[in-house]
Scaffold this motif. Structure first.
Motif, PDB file in Angstrom:
ATOM      1  N   LEU A   1      -4.743   5.873  -1.829  1.00  0.00           N
ATOM      2  CA  LEU A   1      -4.053   4.749  -1.195  1.00  0.00           C
ATOM      3  C   LEU A   1      -4.152   3.581  -2.165  1.00  0.00           C
ATOM      4  O   LEU A   1      -5.216   2.961  -2.299  1.00  0.00           O
ATOM      5  CB  LEU A   1      -4.699   4.384   0.144  1.00  0.00           C
ATOM      6  N   LEU A   2      -3.064   3.300  -2.856  1.00  0.00           N
ATOM      7  CA  LEU A   2      -3.102   2.269  -3.891  1.00  0.00           C
ATOM      8  C   LEU A   2      -3.184   0.870  -3.303  1.00  0.00           C
ATOM      9  O   LEU A   2      -2.638   0.589  -2.228  1.00  0.00           O
ATOM     10  CB  LEU A   2      -1.861   2.383  -4.783  1.00  0.00           C
ATOM     11  N   SER A   3      -3.832   0.003  -4.024  1.00  0.00           N
ATOM     12  CA  SER A   3      -4.011  -1.370  -3.577  1.00  0.00           C
ATOM     13  C   SER A   3      -2.684  -2.120  -3.563  1.00  0.00           C
ATOM     14  O   SER A   3      -1.867  -1.975  -4.476  1.00  0.00           O
ATOM     15  CB  SER A   3      -4.982  -2.085  -4.519  1.00  0.00           C
ATOM     16  N   PRO A   4      -2.443  -2.943  -2.541  1.00  0.00           N
ATOM     17  CA  PRO A   4      -1.209  -3.743  -2.496  1.00  0.00           C
ATOM     18  C   PRO A   4      -1.162  -4.828  -3.564  1.00  0.00           C
ATOM     19  O   PRO A   4      -0.128  -5.457  -3.766  1.00  0.00           O
ATOM     20  CB  PRO A   4      -1.232  -4.343  -1.090  1.00  0.00           C
TER      21      PRO A   4
ATOM     22  N   TRP B   1      -9.435   3.306  -4.763  1.00  0.00           N
ATOM     23  CA  TRP B   1      -8.131   3.735  -4.247  1.00  0.00           C
ATOM     24  C   TRP B   1      -8.185   5.144  -3.679  1.00  0.00           C
ATOM     25  O   TRP B   1      -7.311   5.553  -2.913  1.00  0.00           O
ATOM     26  CB  TRP B   1      -7.083   3.696  -5.358  1.00  0.00           C
TER      27      TRP B   1
ATOM     28  N   CYS C   1      -9.100   8.336  -1.455  1.00  0.00           N
ATOM     29  CA  CYS C   1      -9.501   8.598  -0.073  1.00  0.00           C
ATOM     30  C   CYS C   1     -10.782   9.440  -0.026  1.00  0.00           C
ATOM     31  O   CYS C   1     -11.205   9.864   1.062  1.00  0.00           O
ATOM     32  CB  CYS C   1      -8.373   9.288   0.681  1.00  0.00           C
TER      33      CYS C   1
ATOM     34  N   SER D   1       0.835  -1.188   0.000  1.00  0.00           N
ATOM     35  CA  SER D   1       0.000   0.000   0.000  1.00  0.00           C
ATOM     36  C   SER D   1       0.874   1.244   0.000  1.00  0.00           C
ATOM     37  O   SER D   1       1.877   1.312   0.708  1.00  0.00           O
ATOM     38  CB  SER D   1      -0.912  -0.002   1.229  1.00  0.00           C
TER      39      SER D   1
ATOM     40  N   ASN E   1       0.673   5.699  -0.199  1.00  0.00           N
ATOM     41  CA  ASN E   1      -0.086   6.939  -0.225  1.00  0.00           C
ATOM     42  C   ASN E   1       0.500   7.869  -1.270  1.00  0.00           C
ATOM     43  O   ASN E   1       1.703   8.168  -1.245  1.00  0.00           O
ATOM     44  CB  ASN E   1      -0.045   7.615   1.147  1.00  0.00           C
TER      45      ASN E   1
END
Length: 239
Positions: A137-140, A223, A225, A71, A73
Motif C-alpha cells: 500500500l503505497l504512501s499518498p 509500504w 502489508c 494510496s 494497492n
C-alpha cells in the motif's frame, strides 16, 4: 480525424496523421511530428541520448505530466526460491548491478504491479508453477509521474511507445534498454518518486500497470502489508 489501428511490427515513419494503438498496452499514439521527434530520439546514438535536444524537451514536458497522489494497492512478485521465507525477502533488489527496462545500472527501484496476472506475465520464464507475492500500500505522499495517462502529450506518448516496444517479442523499438533507462533517470532527476507505466506484456484481454518507485531504500517496509500480504500463488490461481 482519420484513425488507423496497426500492430507493433509496422514501420511507423511516414504515417503522419494516423493513430497507432498497441494491443499489449492499450497506448494510443498519434503519429504526428511530435511522435516522429520521439522516435528519432530513441534511435539516436546511445552516447548522445542524454544530451540529445529531445532530452531537454522531455525534461520540460515532465512538468505537464499528471501526478498520481493517493494510496494505491499494488503487488510485487518473485520467482519461487528457497531463500524466500517471509515478507522481509520481498523488498527491492539488493544489488545495484541488476538492470531492466527502467532500471539502469546503479539505480535501485521497487517494481510493483496492479494485477496479479500482470506479475505472472512479467515473469513468464521464471514463474514455474507459482510465484511469491507481496501486497503493498503505497504512501499518498509519493509523487508518481503517470505515463499511463492517455492525456500525456503526443511527444511523451511517442517516447514511451518506443520504450515499451523495445526488447519484447521482436516488436519495433530501440535496441536494448538504454533509451527507456534514460527516461527513468531523467524522471528521477525531476524529483518524482517514481512513475506509472503500462505493462508491456499485456494483451487486448488483459492490460495492467507497473509502478517503478525510485530509491525505496529503507522506506519500503512501511509500504509493505508484511505478513498479511505475503503468500505463494500457483499460476492457475492467478487467472
Amino acid at each position: 480525424m482519420f484513425e488507423k489501428r496497426i500492430g507493433g511490427r509496422v514501420a511507423l515513419s511516414g504515417l503522419l496523421g494516423l493513430v497507432v494503438t498497441r494491443g499489449h498496452t492499450g497506448r494510443s499514439s498519434k503519429l504526428s511530428s511530435d511522435y516522429r521527434d520521439a522516435e528519432a530520439w530513441s534511435s539516436a546514438d546511445p552516447d548522445t541520448i542524454r544530451t540529445h535536444p529531445a532530452a531537454e524537451r522531455f525534461r520540460a514536458e515532465l512538468q505537464t505530466v499528471t501526478v498520481y497522489l493517493g494510496s494505491m494497492n499494488f503487488v510485487r512478485g518473485r520467482p519461487q526460491n528457497n531463500s524466500i521465507t517471509s515478507w522481509r525477502d520481498m523488498g527491492p533488489p539488493k544489488s545495484i548491478e541488476q538492470t531492466s527496462r527502467y532500471v539502469p545500472k546503479g539505480m535501485t527501484v521497487l517494481y510493483l504491479c496492479d494485477l496479479i496476472q500482470g506479475v505472472f506475465n512479467e515473469l513468464p520464464q521464471t514463474g514455474g508453477d507459482g510465484l511469491f507475492l507481496q501486497d503493498y500500500l503505497l504512501s499518498p505522499s509519493l509523487r508518481l509521474a503517470n505515463f499511463a495517462d492517455s492525456r500525456a502529450s503526443e511527444f511523451l506518448q511517442g517516447a514511451f511507445d518506443m520504450a515499451e516496444n523495445s526488447m519484447v517479442d521482436g516488436r519495433v523499438g530501440p535496441t536494448g534498454y538504454i533509451f527507456s533507462q534514460v527516461l527513468a533517470e531523467i524522471t528521477q532527476e525531476a524529483e518524482y518518486d517514481g512513475m506509472i507505466v503500462p505493462g508491456v506484456r499485456g494483451n487486448r484481454d488483459l492490460r495492467y500497470r507497473n509502478v517503478v518507485v525510485f530509491n525505496p531504500l529503507d522506506k519500503w517496509p512501511a509500504w509493505s502489508c508484511q505478513d498479511a500480504g505475503f503468500r505463494f500463488v500457483k499460476s492457475e490461481e492467478a487467472v
